[in-house]
Design a protein around this motif. Structure first.
Motif, PDB file in Angstrom:
ATOM      1  N   ASN A 137       0.842  -1.187   0.000  1.00  0.00           N
ATOM      2  CA  ASN A 137       0.000   0.000   0.000  1.00  0.00           C
ATOM      3  C   ASN A 137       0.884   1.246   0.000  1.00  0.00           C
ATOM      4  OD1 ASN A 137      -1.391   1.982   2.392  1.00  0.00           O
ATOM      5  ND2 ASN A 137      -2.591   1.545   0.565  1.00  0.00           N
ATOM      6  N   GLU A 196      -7.896  -1.379  -6.285  1.00  0.00           N
ATOM      7  CA  GLU A 196      -8.384  -1.252  -4.914  1.00  0.00           C
ATOM      8  C   GLU A 196      -7.286  -1.583  -3.906  1.00  0.00           C
ATOM      9  OE1 GLU A 196     -11.873  -3.008  -1.963  1.00  0.00           O
ATOM     10  OE2 GLU A 196     -11.709  -3.743  -4.023  1.00  0.00           O
ATOM     11  N   GLY A 197      -7.104  -0.684  -2.935  1.00  0.00           N
ATOM     12  CA  GLY A 197      -6.150  -0.909  -1.856  1.00  0.00           C
ATOM     13  C   GLY A 197      -4.720  -0.501  -2.164  1.00  0.00           C
ATOM     14  N   GLN A 249      -3.583   5.037  -0.523  1.00  0.00           N
ATOM     15  CA  GLN A 249      -4.287   5.518   0.667  1.00  0.00           C
ATOM     16  C   GLN A 249      -4.011   7.013   0.794  1.00  0.00           C
ATOM     17  OE1 GLN A 249      -4.145   3.130   4.384  1.00  0.00           O
ATOM     18  NE2 GLN A 249      -3.041   4.864   5.254  1.00  0.00           N
ATOM     19  N   LYS A 308     -14.632   8.530  -2.869  1.00  0.00           N
ATOM     20  CA  LYS A 308     -15.340   7.470  -2.135  1.00  0.00           C
ATOM     21  C   LYS A 308     -16.223   6.653  -3.072  1.00  0.00           C
ATOM     22  CE  LYS A 308     -18.215   6.570   1.900  1.00  0.00           C
ATOM     23  NZ  LYS A 308     -17.243   5.636   2.503  1.00  0.00           N
ATOM     24  N   HIS A 352      -8.547   4.209   0.121  1.00  0.00           N
ATOM     25  CA  HIS A 352      -8.835   4.443   1.537  1.00  0.00           C
ATOM     26  C   HIS A 352      -8.548   5.907   1.844  1.00  0.00           C
ATOM     27  CE1 HIS A 352      -9.805   1.976   5.011  1.00  0.00           C
ATOM     28  NE2 HIS A 352      -8.952   2.641   5.753  1.00  0.00           N
ATOM     29  N   GLN A 353      -9.489   6.624   2.460  1.00  0.00           N
ATOM     30  CA  GLN A 353      -9.307   8.040   2.776  1.00  0.00           C
ATOM     31  C   GLN A 353      -9.318   8.275   4.284  1.00  0.00           C
ATOM     32  OE1 GLN A 353     -11.128  10.925  -0.326  1.00  0.00           O
ATOM     33  NE2 GLN A 353     -12.660   9.317  -0.102  1.00  0.00           N
ATOM     34  N   HIS A 354      -8.254   8.912   4.783  1.00  0.00           N
ATOM     35  CA  HIS A 354      -8.172   9.329   6.177  1.00  0.00           C
ATOM     36  C   HIS A 354      -8.327  10.843   6.219  1.00  0.00           C
ATOM     37  CE1 HIS A 354      -5.524   5.665   7.539  1.00  0.00           C
ATOM     38  NE2 HIS A 354      -6.606   5.317   6.866  1.00  0.00           N
ATOM     39  N   ASP A 367     -13.034   6.709   5.379  1.00  0.00           N
ATOM     40  CA  ASP A 367     -12.710   5.398   5.941  1.00  0.00           C
ATOM     41  C   ASP A 367     -12.162   5.542   7.353  1.00  0.00           C
ATOM     42  OD1 ASP A 367     -13.084   3.495   3.553  1.00  0.00           O
ATOM     43  OD2 ASP A 367     -11.923   5.144   2.726  1.00  0.00           O
ATOM     44  N   SER A 376     -11.585  -0.748  11.367  1.00  0.00           N
ATOM     45  CA  SER A 376     -11.805  -1.550  10.160  1.00  0.00           C
ATOM     46  C   SER A 376     -13.283  -1.570   9.757  1.00  0.00           C
ATOM     47  CB  SER A 376     -11.299  -2.993  10.368  1.00  0.00           C
ATOM     48  OG  SER A 376      -9.953  -2.993  10.724  1.00  0.00           O
ATOM     49  N   ARG A 377     -13.996  -0.520  10.086  1.00  0.00           N
ATOM     50  CA  ARG A 377     -15.411  -0.378   9.741  1.00  0.00           C
ATOM     51  C   ARG A 377     -16.235  -1.541  10.297  1.00  0.00           C
ATOM     52  NH1 ARG A 377     -15.245   1.411   3.482  1.00  0.00           N
ATOM     53  NH2 ARG A 377     -17.393   2.026   3.933  1.00  0.00           N
ATOM     54  N   PHE A 411      -8.083  -3.628   2.873  1.00  0.00           N
ATOM     55  CA  PHE A 411      -9.136  -2.816   2.276  1.00  0.00           C
ATOM     56  C   PHE A 411     -10.176  -3.643   1.521  1.00  0.00           C
ATOM     57  CE2 PHE A 411      -5.194  -0.220   2.218  1.00  0.00           C
ATOM     58  CZ  PHE A 411      -5.525   0.543   3.317  1.00  0.00           C
TER      59      PHE A 411
END
Length: 592
Positions: free
Chosen positions: A255, A278-279, A282, A315, A321-323, A351, A413-414, A578
């Motif tokens: 990542n 995907e993944g 980030q 999104k 992945h968004q911080h 995320d 991790s949601r 992810f």
């Protein structure tokens, strides 16, 4: 001359970039340089002993807020038992008050302030040759006849490519670790809480150099490449070229983390990001506050409307992945203002929402203006603000409790994504109101004084719901069960989630998995594989209502279909951070 360059990382999985730069810059002139990395969790005496065994003539430490106190203790111990060792400190934590540190601690011999590579190399030459005329070394602080001397600052390195790569030789030490990486130094912005505001302008490594180093880390199989560029997308074409290069390498299981400014991401960049695997990437996006007066006070330029559109767009791609970051304790941000900032950002559904607390770092503008805003803080690392003219200590404690629950329930991790959405949407005016109420429940039941397993967090959430809301309990329990199965690689449900409704006849499941039509429809990767081998990769669960339809209808109570549904959970054996467990409603096919 034995030279040891060391630092204390915050975690074992981390690696230090700064000490590798120092070694790479000096290794052609001094071949006896040893890197020694430790963590702040290791025993001080053990670290001192390991360094002592190397019999260093020169010991250099890279200093940050998380390691400075322990570093000083190690240096003092070593100086007592090996007084001939020259001790050099550098890094952001000693660059702004080096003269005070030398006055306070006589076991420190030299402090390097600012960019360190050239100063460190020049000092090593002086020490090796026995030259004591240190006044000519720019960027150095030292003692001369018990007087503290601060030399002129060192000009910044204009051509960063002259710094040899820090990623040479055997890179096995980086395997499965987080490796810090920079493609540029400096920041185009002037945020007053950040040390990057002390350096004007941005300098870039050449693209060829960046690609060459990235290739080494990809081949080394690192876990994550974390770019430390303060604004990675400050120069769009440069950033695009780096990301395109990464994508061409068909990277697996690595990542790449970037700090980006969202309102600078234009349509061209957004169109590109749509096709990122995907993944692979980030993004960390600093919002800090949505209060305009606060943003003006900290010299933060943010178009929150544009930022919101960009975050929502990314999104929708479901691949990055968004911080998003907020900081509590900033000027003009009282408790209610922070509540609004929290809700503004939470409603973007990142995320991860990282809630940080303002630290008055040495050299920062806000530290210089501490009296203007009434900042009260303990003047020792990490220099965290306790209160100011706008928010008091009691309110900051409330935010600390909310931050803890945010980490456990929203950023975990949601693991509670759907049950959280349901509760907030139906029973609270805002997300902040929920977390505020939940934190009061934790405090009332003294839950914050003990540690909790992941499974126990589900039970606490259920008990809280039963105690505070106590409506549509079956719906909430089923959503909680769904979240549990979605985020835990086990079908062994906690007792309170279990129901009487289950598929008792395993022959039904076997027949389903033996049916080529159904395998092709739901489990294509298991085509031509016997059912007995598939069965451990999937789980069938009966829900008391059509749970997937309920979520699709945005958790609206009046649209719930009270019809039993059977959901197939397909676990990815090679599940990564992810990736999601895939789910299907297979009610009709099971009934057939």
């Amino acid at each position: 001359m034995n030279i040891v360059i060391s630092t204390l990382n915050s975690k074992y999985i981390h690696s230090s970039l700064s000490i590798r730069y120092l070694r790479s810059y000096c290794i052609n002139s001094f071949d006896n340089i040893k890197l020694m990395e430790f963590t702040i969790n290791q025993n001080t005496e053990y670290i001192t002993g390991e360094i002592f065994k190397q019999a260093p003539d020169v010991l250099a430490f890279s200093c940050y807020i998380w390691n400075i106190e322990k570093t000083l203790e190690i240096c003092e111990r070593l100086k007592i038992v090996r007084p001939q060792t020259k001790i050099i400190l550098g890094g952001p934590e000693v660059s702004f008050d080096g003269d005070e540190l030398l006055r306070k601690y006589d076991f420190i011999d030299f402090i390097i302030y600012g960019e360190g590579e050239e100063t460190f190399k020049e000092l090593l030459h002086y020490l090796y040759e026995g030259i004591k005329d240190y006044e000519n070394i720019k960027g150095l602080i030292f003692r001369k006849d018990k007087v503290i001397v601060i030399n002129n600052p060192r000009p910044l390195i204009s051509n960063l490519d002259i710094i040899p790569s820090p990623y040479e030789g055997d890179l096995n030490e980086f395997k499965d670790k987080i490796v810090y990486f920079e493609s540029s130094r400096g920041c185009p912005f002037n945020c007053q809480f950040c040390l990057s505001s002390t350096i004007k302008g941005v300098r870039y490594f050449s693209l060829d150099r960046v690609k060459e180093d990235l290739l080494k880390l990809i081949k080394a199989g690192v876990k994550q490449v974390k770019f430390v560029d303060r604004t990675f997308n400050a120069k769009k074409d440069y950033a695009l070229e780096i990301m395109r290069f990464i994508m061409t390498q068909n990277v697996k299981n690595i990542n790449f983390h970037f700090e980006v400014t969202a309102h600078l991401l234009d349509d061209e960049m957004l169109d590109f990001l749509k096709f990122v695997p995907e993944g692979l990437f980030q993004f960390e996006i600093g919002v800090q506050s949505t209060n305009d007066k606060t943003l003006e006070a900290i010299s933060r330029k943010t178009d929150f409307d544009k930022l919101s559109k960009v975050v929502r767009k990314i999104k929708s791609y479901n691949n990055i992945h968004q911080h998003l970051d907020l900081i509590a304790g900033l000027p003009y941000e009282d408790y209610n203002s922070f509540k609004k900032s929290f809700n503004d950002v939470y409603n973007l559904q990142p995320d991860m929402l990282q809630l940080g607390f303002l630290k008055l770092l040495k050299g920062s503008g806000l530290r210089r203006d501490r009296e203007k805003y009434g900042f009260k803080f303990l003047d020792k690392p990490p220099y965290e603000v306790l209160e100011n003219d706008y928010i008091n200590y009691g309110e900051m404690l409330k935010l600390k409790s909310i931050e803890d629950l945010l980490e456990k329930y929203s950023n975990n991790s949601r693991s509670f994504e759907n049950s959280l959405k349901y509760v907030i949407k139906n029973y609270y005016q805002t997300p902040f109101d929920f977390f505020e109420d939940f934190s009061s429940y934790w405090e009332k039941h003294k839950l914050d004084s003990i540690s909790h397993s992941k499974v126990s967090l589900y039970r606490i959430f259920y008990d809280y719901y039963f105690d505070r809301i106590n409506k549509n309990i079956e719906i909430f329990r089923e959503l909680l069960k769904y979240d549990f199965l979605l985020n835990n690689k086990t079908s062994n449900l906690p007792e309170f989630m279990k129901s009487d409704k289950k598929i008792d006849d395993r022959n039904i499941i076997h027949k389903f998995l033996q049916n080529e039509l159904y395998v092709n429809k739901y489990l294509k990767e298991f085509v031509n594989i016997p059912a007995k081998r598939i069965i451990n990769k999937v789980h069938f669960e009966i829900f008391t209502f059509d749970i997937l339809d309920f979520m699709k209808n945005n958790f609206e109570i009046d649209k719930v279909l009270y019809k039993e549904s059977i959901v197939l959970f397909k676990y990815n054996e090679d599940k990564k951070v992810f990736n999601k467990v895939t789910v299907y409603n297979v009610t009709e096919d099971i009934e057939k």
